[in-house]
Design an enzyme around this catalytic site. Structure first.
Site, short mmCIF file in Angstrom:
data_model
loop_
_atom_site.label_atom_id
_atom_site.label_comp_id
_atom_site.label_asym_id
_atom_site.label_seq_id
_atom_site.Cartn_x
_atom_site.Cartn_y
_atom_site.Cartn_z
N CYS A 160 0.93 -1.12 -0.03
CA CYS A 160 0.16 -0.10 -0.06
C CYS A 160 0.95 1.38 -0.04
O CYS A 160 1.75 1.16 0.78
CB CYS A 160 -0.95 0.08 1.13
SG CYS A 160 -2.01 1.35 1.45
N CYS B 84 0.39 3.05 3.71
CA CYS B 84 1.10 2.68 4.86
C CYS B 84 1.77 1.69 4.89
O CYS B 84 2.61 1.08 5.85
CB CYS B 84 -0.16 2.23 5.52
SG CYS B 84 -1.05 0.61 5.16
N CYS C 111 -7.98 -5.65 -10.13
CA CYS C 111 -7.62 -4.60 -11.03
C CYS C 111 -7.27 -3.26 -10.29
O CYS C 111 -8.32 -2.54 -9.47
CB CYS C 111 -8.81 -4.34 -11.95
SG CYS C 111 -8.72 -2.86 -13.22
#
Length: 164
Positions: A80, A83, A151
């Site tokens: 991510c 984070c 996706c």
């Protein structure tokens, strides 16, 4: 009298919540969910690029074929961009031809799901289970072994290569 009955029927149907499109992995309350990593809007804006902010925090979609990660074939982990939570392994990445990085399997427990009706019909939205950042959507038209196509907006991801 007939008009009153017809109106009552319409009101009853409008008040019903359809459940047929809900996936067992979805959570309709993700907007109010408290995540392990929480920051103010100002903190997110200060830490993320403009595109990362709009994708992760405002659920925007980057233009297709614009992500540097689309053609990345290195071995490693996609995390991510908000984070650093590991989300996808490189060995589950495939070329879907859609213009966004696609994966057939997430790292279990690190991706959460919700139902998104923004374009007029139900889609399964994916977000980071740690910070709630919007990642993209998952569809049932992917390759074996899962049949899933995650996706994902490249702006929502950072790539961490495997150490040698």
């Amino acid at each position: 009298m007939l008009k009153k009955i017809a109106l009552l029927v319409v009101v009853i149907f409008m008040g019903c919540i359809g459940r047929s499109q809900k996936d067992a992995n979805t959570n309709a309350d993700s907007e109010s969910k408290v995540f392990a990593v929480t920051k103010t809007d100002a903190e997110w804006k200060a830490e993320l690029t403009e595109m990362e902010y709009y994708v992760l925090r405002k659920a925007a979609t980057e233009n297709p074929f614009t992500s540097d990660l689309l053609d990345n074939n290195e071995k490693g982990t996609y995390v991510c961009a908000g984070c650093g939570t590991p989300l996808f392994k490189s060995e589950t990445k495939f070329d879907s031809g859609t213009g966004w990085p696609s994966f057939y399997k997430e790292i279990e427990g690190n991706v959460a799901y919700d139902v998104d009706y923004k374009i007029g019909y139900a889609r399964t939205e994916e977000h980071c289970a740690t910070c709630g950042g919007h990642l993209g959507h998952v569809f049932d038209d992917g390759p074996p072994p899962t049949g899933k196509r995650h996706c994902i907006n490249g702006a929502a991801l950072n790539f961490v290569p495997d150490s040698k």
